[in-house]
Design an enzyme around this catalytic site. Structure first.
Site, PDB file in Angstrom:
ATOM      1  N   GLU A  10      -9.788 -10.684  -7.054  1.00 40.07           N
ATOM      2  CA  GLU A  10      -9.339  -9.591  -7.637  1.00 40.07           C
ATOM      3  C   GLU A  10      -7.322  -9.771  -7.597  1.00 40.07           C
ATOM      4  O   GLU A  10      -7.258  -8.584  -8.477  1.00 40.07           O
ATOM      5  CB  GLU A  10      -8.437  -9.542  -5.660  1.00 40.07           C
ATOM      6  CG  GLU A  10      -9.977  -9.443  -4.365  1.00 40.07           C
ATOM      7  CD  GLU A  10      -8.643  -9.586  -2.748  1.00 40.07           C
ATOM      8  OE1 GLU A  10     -10.329  -8.937  -2.247  1.00 40.07           O
ATOM      9  OE2 GLU A  10      -7.922 -10.108  -3.027  1.00 40.07           O
TER      10      GLU A  10
ATOM     11  N   THR B 151      -5.598  -7.350  11.110  1.00 35.45           N
ATOM     12  CA  THR B 151      -5.559  -5.854  10.262  1.00 35.45           C
ATOM     13  C   THR B 151      -5.752  -4.646  11.050  1.00 35.45           C
ATOM     14  O   THR B 151      -4.418  -4.300  10.484  1.00 35.45           O
ATOM     15  CB  THR B 151      -7.433  -5.913   9.950  1.00 35.45           C
ATOM     16  OG1 THR B 151      -8.358  -7.020   8.884  1.00 35.45           O
ATOM     17  CG2 THR B 151      -7.804  -4.483   8.804  1.00 35.45           C
TER      18      THR B 151
ATOM     19  N   TYR C 139     -12.696  -1.914  -3.219  1.00 34.71           N
ATOM     20  CA  TYR C 139     -13.408  -2.059  -2.091  1.00 34.71           C
ATOM     21  C   TYR C 139     -14.973  -2.257  -2.720  1.00 34.71           C
ATOM     22  O   TYR C 139     -15.369  -1.669  -1.386  1.00 34.71           O
ATOM     23  CB  TYR C 139     -12.040  -1.534  -1.193  1.00 34.71           C
ATOM     24  CG  TYR C 139     -10.607  -1.592  -0.812  1.00 34.71           C
ATOM     25  CD1 TYR C 139     -10.983  -2.762  -0.372  1.00 34.71           C
ATOM     26  CD2 TYR C 139      -9.925  -1.434  -0.699  1.00 34.71           C
ATOM     27  CE1 TYR C 139      -9.420  -2.931   0.199  1.00 34.71           C
ATOM     28  CE2 TYR C 139      -8.354  -1.012  -0.824  1.00 34.71           C
ATOM     29  CZ  TYR C 139      -8.281  -1.879  -0.283  1.00 34.71           C
ATOM     30  OH  TYR C 139      -6.868  -2.534   0.237  1.00 34.71           O
TER      31      TYR C 139
ATOM     32  N   ASN D 232      -1.901   0.411   6.641  1.00 38.38           N
ATOM     33  CA  ASN D 232      -1.651  -0.907   7.657  1.00 38.38           C
ATOM     34  C   ASN D 232      -0.687  -1.883   6.025  1.00 38.38           C
ATOM     35  O   ASN D 232      -0.433  -2.835   6.731  1.00 38.38           O
ATOM     36  CB  ASN D 232      -2.987  -1.747   8.089  1.00 38.38           C
ATOM     37  CG  ASN D 232      -4.039  -2.528   6.787  1.00 38.38           C
ATOM     38  OD1 ASN D 232      -3.663  -1.789   5.577  1.00 38.38           O
ATOM     39  ND2 ASN D 232      -4.343  -3.289   7.596  1.00 38.38           N
TER      40      ASN D 232
ATOM     41  N   ARG E 280       1.937  -6.564   9.157  1.00 38.23           N
ATOM     42  CA  ARG E 280       2.210  -5.230   9.541  1.00 38.23           C
ATOM     43  C   ARG E 280       2.321  -5.229  11.032  1.00 38.23           C
ATOM     44  O   ARG E 280       1.984  -3.721  11.676  1.00 38.23           O
ATOM     45  CB  ARG E 280       0.350  -5.514   9.457  1.00 38.23           C
ATOM     46  CG  ARG E 280      -0.266  -5.793   8.190  1.00 38.23           C
ATOM     47  CD  ARG E 280      -1.619  -6.592   8.572  1.00 38.23           C
ATOM     48  NE  ARG E 280      -2.241  -5.783   7.500  1.00 38.23           N
ATOM     49  CZ  ARG E 280      -3.415  -7.061   6.938  1.00 38.23           C
ATOM     50  NH1 ARG E 280      -4.118  -7.536   7.657  1.00 38.23           N
ATOM     51  NH2 ARG E 280      -4.514  -5.473   5.705  1.00 38.23           N
TER      52      ARG E 280
ATOM     53  N   HIS F 196      -1.960  -5.445   1.533  1.00 42.58           N
ATOM     54  CA  HIS F 196      -3.587  -6.163   1.352  1.00 42.58           C
ATOM     55  C   HIS F 196      -3.744  -7.483   0.856  1.00 42.58           C
ATOM     56  O   HIS F 196      -2.704  -7.968   0.512  1.00 42.58           O
ATOM     57  CB  HIS F 196      -4.460  -5.107   0.422  1.00 42.58           C
ATOM     58  CG  HIS F 196      -5.621  -6.436   0.348  1.00 42.58           C
ATOM     59  ND1 HIS F 196      -7.188  -6.212   0.997  1.00 42.58           N
ATOM     60  CD2 HIS F 196      -6.197  -6.696  -1.204  1.00 42.58           C
ATOM     61  CE1 HIS F 196      -7.407  -6.909   0.011  1.00 42.58           C
ATOM     62  NE2 HIS F 196      -7.331  -7.709  -0.955  1.00 42.58           N
TER      63      HIS F 196
ATOM     64  N   LYS G 256       1.033  -1.172  -0.129  1.00 38.05           N
ATOM     65  CA  LYS G 256       0.116  -0.042   0.165  1.00 38.05           C
ATOM     66  C   LYS G 256       0.829   0.665   0.146  1.00 38.05           C
ATOM     67  O   LYS G 256       1.875   1.431   0.117  1.00 38.05           O
ATOM     68  CB  LYS G 256      -1.025   0.095   1.129  1.00 38.05           C
ATOM     69  CG  LYS G 256      -1.873  -1.190   1.268  1.00 38.05           C
ATOM     70  CD  LYS G 256      -3.268  -0.816   2.424  1.00 38.05           C
ATOM     71  CE  LYS G 256      -4.106  -2.464   2.068  1.00 38.05           C
ATOM     72  NZ  LYS G 256      -5.523  -2.255   3.525  1.00 38.05           N
TER      73      LYS G 256
HETATM   74  P1  CMP Z   1      -7.392  -4.626   4.007  1.00 31.58           P
HETATM   75  O1  CMP Z   1      -6.999  -5.437   4.052  1.00 31.58           O
HETATM   76  O2  CMP Z   1      -6.671  -4.264   2.897  1.00 31.58           O
HETATM   77  O3  CMP Z   1      -9.160  -4.149   3.892  1.00 31.58           O
HETATM   78  C1  CMP Z   1     -10.315  -2.799   3.990  1.00 31.58           C
HETATM   79  C2  CMP Z   1      -8.850  -2.212   4.473  1.00 31.58           C
HETATM   80  O4  CMP Z   1      -9.387  -1.126   4.757  1.00 31.58           O
HETATM   81  C3  CMP Z   1      -7.833  -2.656   5.460  1.00 31.58           C
HETATM   82  O5  CMP Z   1      -7.261  -3.129   5.229  1.00 31.58           O
HETATM   83  C4  CMP Z   1      -7.282  -1.185   5.825  1.00 31.58           C
HETATM   84  O6  CMP Z   1      -6.345  -0.771   5.013  1.00 31.58           O
HETATM   85  C5  CMP Z   1      -9.168  -0.147   5.878  1.00 31.58           C
HETATM   86  N1  CMP Z   1      -9.728   0.398   7.279  1.00 31.58           N
HETATM   87  C6  CMP Z   1      -9.953   1.080   7.775  1.00 31.58           C
HETATM   88  N2  CMP Z   1     -10.246   1.031   9.021  1.00 31.58           N
HETATM   89  C7  CMP Z   1     -11.002   0.228   9.004  1.00 31.58           C
HETATM   90  C8  CMP Z   1     -11.546  -0.831  10.094  1.00 31.58           C
HETATM   91  N3  CMP Z   1     -12.139  -0.039  11.281  1.00 31.58           N
HETATM   92  N4  CMP Z   1     -12.060  -2.587   9.257  1.00 31.58           N
HETATM   93  C9  CMP Z   1     -11.236  -2.665   8.653  1.00 31.58           C
HETATM   94  N5  CMP Z   1     -10.425  -2.435   7.544  1.00 31.58           N
HETATM   95  C10 CMP Z   1     -10.456  -0.489   8.256  1.00 31.58           C
END
Ligand code: CMP
Length: 139
Positions: free
Chosen positions: A127, A92, A50, A113, A103, A116, A10
């Site tokens: 994807e 996450t 997304y 983070n 992470r 993905h 990212k």
């Molecule tokens: P990712 O695994 O890419 O999937 C959704 C993304 O949304 C997550 O990683 C984070 O970068 C972002 N995100 C921000 N806030 C939240 C949240 N509260 N819960 C989950 N994902 C979040």
């Protein structure tokens, strides 16, 4: 079972020049990078990628973040690649991520983070097809 999964490095990680260090962690975990490209997502692409999160309160902020700089999209291949990649990524929320995970080591926040990874083999196929054609992937 040999499997493929989609990974994204990212913008928070590309900004800090961490692509090589993250790739080394993926490879050391037994995953093979069988396709990779650096790109900058458009707002429409980020919203589409997304789309499953479009009703969530963090959606607009997530789209802004994901379009704030380059990303590296990649296809990872290996035994149980979906689960293996999720193990090496960590939770996450980096505050909940296990020691030694990408992470835990690199993420700046729940949103920024660093990586993905697809959450299931079915979503991995969707994807991967979002970013790559079969011709782009060399196993
Ligand atoms: P990712 O695994 O890419 O999937 C959704 C993304 O949304 C997550 O990683 C984070 O970068 C972002 N995100 C921000 N806030 C939240 C949240 N509260 N819960 C989950 N994902 C979040």
């Amino acid at each position: 079972m040999t499997e493929r999964t989609l990974s994204i490095i990212k913008p928070d990680a590309t900004r800090r020049n961490l692509t090589g260090r993250i790739n080394a962690m993926l490879e050391e975990a037994g995953l093979r990078i069988v396709a990779q490209k650096r790109t900058r997502l458009t707002v429409d692409e980020a919203r589409a990628f997304y789309a499953v999160h479009r009703e969530r309160p963090f959606f607009d902020s997530l789209v802004t973040f994901m379009t704030s700089g380059p990303v590296v999209v990649q296809v990872l291949e290996g035994r149980d690649a979906v689960a293996r990649n999720r193990d090496i990524m960590g939770a996450t929320n980096p505050e909940q991520a296990a020691d030694g995970t990408i992470r835990k080591v690199f993420a700046e926040s729940l949103e920024a983070n660093s990586v993905h990874g697809s959450d299931s083999p079915d979503n991995a196929a969707i994807e991967i097809a979002f970013f790559f054609s079969a011709r782009d992937i060399t196993g």
